[in-house]
Write a protein that holds these residues in place. Structure first.
Motif, PDB file in Angstrom:
ATOM      1  N   MET A   1       1.009  -1.163   0.066  1.00 52.59           N
ATOM      2  CA  MET A   1       0.086  -0.066   0.088  1.00 52.59           C
ATOM      3  C   MET A   1       0.922   1.389  -0.010  1.00 52.59           C
ATOM      4  N   ALA A   2       0.477   2.136  -0.665  1.00 50.47           N
ATOM      5  CA  ALA A   2       1.013   3.516  -0.650  1.00 50.47           C
ATOM      6  C   ALA A   2       0.043   4.613  -0.699  1.00 50.47           C
ATOM      7  N   ASP A   3       0.535   5.630  -0.511  1.00 54.51           N
ATOM      8  CA  ASP A   3      -0.202   7.064  -0.852  1.00 54.51           C
ATOM      9  C   ASP A   3       0.296   7.895  -1.982  1.00 54.51           C
ATOM     10  N   ILE A   4      -0.600   8.733  -2.013  1.00 57.52           N
ATOM     11  CA  ILE A   4      -0.432   9.528  -3.341  1.00 57.52           C
ATOM     12  C   ILE A   4       1.083  10.477  -3.146  1.00 57.52           C
ATOM     13  N   MET A   5       1.306  10.833  -1.915  1.00 55.56           N
ATOM     14  CA  MET A   5       2.303  11.534  -1.701  1.00 55.56           C
ATOM     15  C   MET A   5       3.800  10.767  -1.961  1.00 55.56           C
ATOM     16  N   GLN A   6       3.766   9.428  -1.641  1.00 60.73           N
ATOM     17  CA  GLN A   6       4.930   8.609  -1.775  1.00 60.73           C
ATOM     18  C   GLN A   6       4.918   8.489  -3.512  1.00 60.73           C
ATOM     19  N   ILE A   7       3.792   8.355  -4.004  1.00 56.21           N
ATOM     20  CA  ILE A   7       4.065   8.084  -5.604  1.00 56.21           C
ATOM     21  C   ILE A   7       4.592   9.388  -6.132  1.00 56.21           C
ATOM     22  N   ARG A   8       4.027  10.493  -5.659  1.00 50.43           N
ATOM     23  CA  ARG A   8       4.541  12.017  -5.959  1.00 50.43           C
ATOM     24  C   ARG A   8       6.112  11.969  -5.973  1.00 50.43           C
ATOM     25  N   ASP A   9       6.666  11.617  -4.558  1.00 46.29           N
ATOM     26  CA  ASP A   9       7.988  11.535  -4.500  1.00 46.29           C
ATOM     27  C   ASP A   9       8.764  10.658  -5.366  1.00 46.29           C
ATOM     28  N   TYR A  10       8.356   9.459  -5.479  1.00 46.87           N
ATOM     29  CA  TYR A  10       8.934   8.601  -6.269  1.00 46.87           C
ATOM     30  C   TYR A  10       8.911   8.999  -7.670  1.00 46.87           C
ATOM     31  N   ALA A  11       7.839   9.356  -8.271  1.00 47.37           N
ATOM     32  CA  ALA A  11       7.688   9.853  -9.887  1.00 47.37           C
ATOM     33  C   ALA A  11       8.581  10.869  -9.988  1.00 47.37           C
ATOM     34  N   ALA A  67      -6.337  -4.229  -7.552  1.00 50.74           N
ATOM     35  CA  ALA A  67      -5.734  -2.815  -7.441  1.00 50.74           C
ATOM     36  C   ALA A  67      -5.702  -2.336  -8.823  1.00 50.74           C
ATOM     37  N   ILE A  68      -5.914  -3.037  -9.779  1.00 55.13           N
ATOM     38  CA  ILE A  68      -5.570  -2.772 -11.243  1.00 55.13           C
ATOM     39  C   ILE A  68      -6.778  -3.034 -12.015  1.00 55.13           C
ATOM     40  N   GLU A  69      -7.326  -2.018 -12.718  1.00 54.17           N
ATOM     41  CA  GLU A  69      -8.370  -1.966 -13.454  1.00 54.17           C
ATOM     42  C   GLU A  69      -7.924  -1.087 -15.016  1.00 54.17           C
ATOM     43  N   PRO A  70      -8.746  -1.673 -16.161  1.00 61.32           N
ATOM     44  CA  PRO A  70      -8.411  -0.809 -17.251  1.00 61.32           C
ATOM     45  C   PRO A  70      -9.088   0.368 -17.192  1.00 61.32           C
ATOM     46  N   THR A  71      -8.630   1.572 -17.931  1.00 55.36           N
ATOM     47  CA  THR A  71      -9.229   2.777 -17.780  1.00 55.36           C
ATOM     48  C   THR A  71      -9.228   3.375 -19.339  1.00 55.36           C
ATOM     49  N   PHE A  72      -9.849   4.558 -19.419  1.00 56.91           N
ATOM     50  CA  PHE A  72      -9.592   5.414 -20.428  1.00 56.91           C
ATOM     51  C   PHE A  72      -9.411   4.657 -21.935  1.00 56.91           C
ATOM     52  N   LYS A  79      -5.627   1.796 -14.450  1.00 54.60           N
ATOM     53  CA  LYS A  79      -5.818   2.421 -13.033  1.00 54.60           C
ATOM     54  C   LYS A  79      -5.580   1.780 -12.025  1.00 54.60           C
ATOM     55  N   LEU A  80      -4.688   2.218 -11.240  1.00 59.73           N
ATOM     56  CA  LEU A  80      -4.215   1.403 -10.006  1.00 59.73           C
ATOM     57  C   LEU A  80      -4.450   1.934  -8.797  1.00 59.73           C
ATOM     58  N   PHE A  81      -5.310   1.237  -7.960  1.00 61.21           N
ATOM     59  CA  PHE A  81      -5.685   1.694  -6.455  1.00 61.21           C
ATOM     60  C   PHE A  81      -4.693   1.472  -5.481  1.00 61.21           C
ATOM     61  N   LEU A  82      -4.337   2.307  -4.847  1.00 61.84           N
ATOM     62  CA  LEU A  82      -3.015   2.360  -3.919  1.00 61.84           C
ATOM     63  C   LEU A  82      -3.304   1.695  -2.740  1.00 61.84           C
ATOM     64  N   ASP A  83      -4.623   1.396  -2.195  1.00 63.04           N
ATOM     65  CA  ASP A  83      -4.534   0.715  -0.972  1.00 63.04           C
ATOM     66  C   ASP A  83      -5.211  -0.442  -1.000  1.00 63.04           C
ATOM     67  N   ARG A  84      -5.018  -1.267  -2.300  1.00 59.88           N
ATOM     68  CA  ARG A  84      -5.579  -2.627  -2.373  1.00 59.88           C
ATOM     69  C   ARG A  84      -4.482  -3.640  -2.202  1.00 59.88           C
ATOM     70  N   ILE A  91       4.205  -1.316  -6.981  1.00 63.36           N
ATOM     71  CA  ILE A  91       3.504   0.180  -7.603  1.00 63.36           C
ATOM     72  C   ILE A  91       4.813   1.005  -8.045  1.00 63.36           C
ATOM     73  N   TYR A  92       5.731   0.865  -7.364  1.00 63.61           N
ATOM     74  CA  TYR A  92       6.832   1.679  -8.033  1.00 63.61           C
ATOM     75  C   TYR A  92       7.294   1.212  -9.442  1.00 63.61           C
ATOM     76  N   LYS A  93       7.254  -0.234  -9.497  1.00 60.87           N
ATOM     77  CA  LYS A  93       8.020  -0.800 -10.656  1.00 60.87           C
ATOM     78  C   LYS A  93       6.774  -0.413 -11.814  1.00 60.87           C
ATOM     79  N   LEU A  94       5.732  -0.237 -11.703  1.00 58.78           N
ATOM     80  CA  LEU A  94       4.607  -0.077 -12.447  1.00 58.78           C
ATOM     81  C   LEU A  94       4.709   1.228 -12.947  1.00 58.78           C
ATOM     82  N   VAL A  95       5.085   1.976 -12.049  1.00 60.64           N
ATOM     83  CA  VAL A  95       5.440   3.624 -12.501  1.00 60.64           C
ATOM     84  C   VAL A  95       6.646   3.818 -13.420  1.00 60.64           C
ATOM     85  N   GLU A  96       7.513   2.992 -13.101  1.00 63.52           N
ATOM     86  CA  GLU A  96       8.656   3.045 -13.715  1.00 63.52           C
ATOM     87  C   GLU A  96       8.383   2.373 -15.370  1.00 63.52           C
ATOM     88  N   HIS A  97       7.660   1.259 -15.269  1.00 67.36           N
ATOM     89  CA  HIS A  97       7.220   0.732 -16.556  1.00 67.36           C
ATOM     90  C   HIS A  97       6.659   1.840 -17.453  1.00 67.36           C
TER      91      HIS A  97
END
Length: 127
Positions: A1-11, A67-72, A79-84, A91-97
Motif C-alpha cells: 500500500m502506498a499513498d499519493i505523496m509517496q507516488i509523487r516523491d517516487y515519480a 488494485a488494477i483496472e482498465p481505464t480510458f 488505473k491502479l488503486f493504491l490501498d489494495r 507500484i513503483y515498478k509499474l510507475v517505472e514501467h
C-alpha cells in the motif's frame, strides 16, 4: 500500500520528470519529455493513479490484482488503486514501467534532446 505523496516523491525522483495541473487543481500529472506517464484524480474517494502499461500484459495484471483496472484507452492505460493488493515496490515498478514506455516511444530526435535519459530501458513487469 502506498499513498499519493509517496507516488509523487517516487515519480519526481525519475530523471526529467515534471509535475503539474494542466487539467485543473484536482488532477496531478507527471510528465517526462513533455508526455504524460502518470496522473491522479486527487478528489477521488479512493486514492489511485493512472499509468501507461504494455497492452500485452495489462489484461493479465487486471485479472491477478484487484488494485488494477482498465481505464480510458483500455489498451494502453491502467488505473491502479493504491490501498489494495499491491505492495509499494510493485507500484513503483509499474510507475517505472509507464515512464520507460513513454521515454522509449519518443522519436530518436526527441530522445537526443534529453541526454540524461540515454540509459532508460524497458522495465518489464515480473511479479
Amino acid at each position: 500500500m502506498a499513498d499519493i505523496m509517496q507516488i509523487r516523491d517516487y515519480a519526481l525522483s525519475l530523471k526529467e520528470t515534471t509535475e503539474g495541473f494542466p487539467f485543473g487543481d484536482g488532477v496531478l500529472v507527471f510528465k517526462v519529455m513533455g508526455k504524460i506517464f502518470c496522473f491522479s484524480f486527487l478528489l477521488d474517494e479512493e486514492e489511485s493513479i493512472c499509468l501507461k502499461c504494455d497492452p500485452e500484459i495489462a489484461p493479465s495484471l487486471a485479472e491477478r490484482f484487484s488494485a488494477i483496472e482498465p481505464t480510458f484507452n483500455k489498451k494502453h492505460w491502467i488505473k491502479l488503486f493504491l490501498d489494495r493488493d499491491l505492495r509499494v515496490d510493485e507500484i513503483y515498478k509499474l510507475v517505472e514501467h509507464s515512464y520507460s514506455l513513454v521515454v522509449l516511444k519518443q522519436p530518436k530526435s526527441k530522445q537526443a534532446l534529453y541526454p540524461s535519459l540515454s540509459d532508460v530501458a524497458y522495465v518489464p513487469i515480473d511479479f
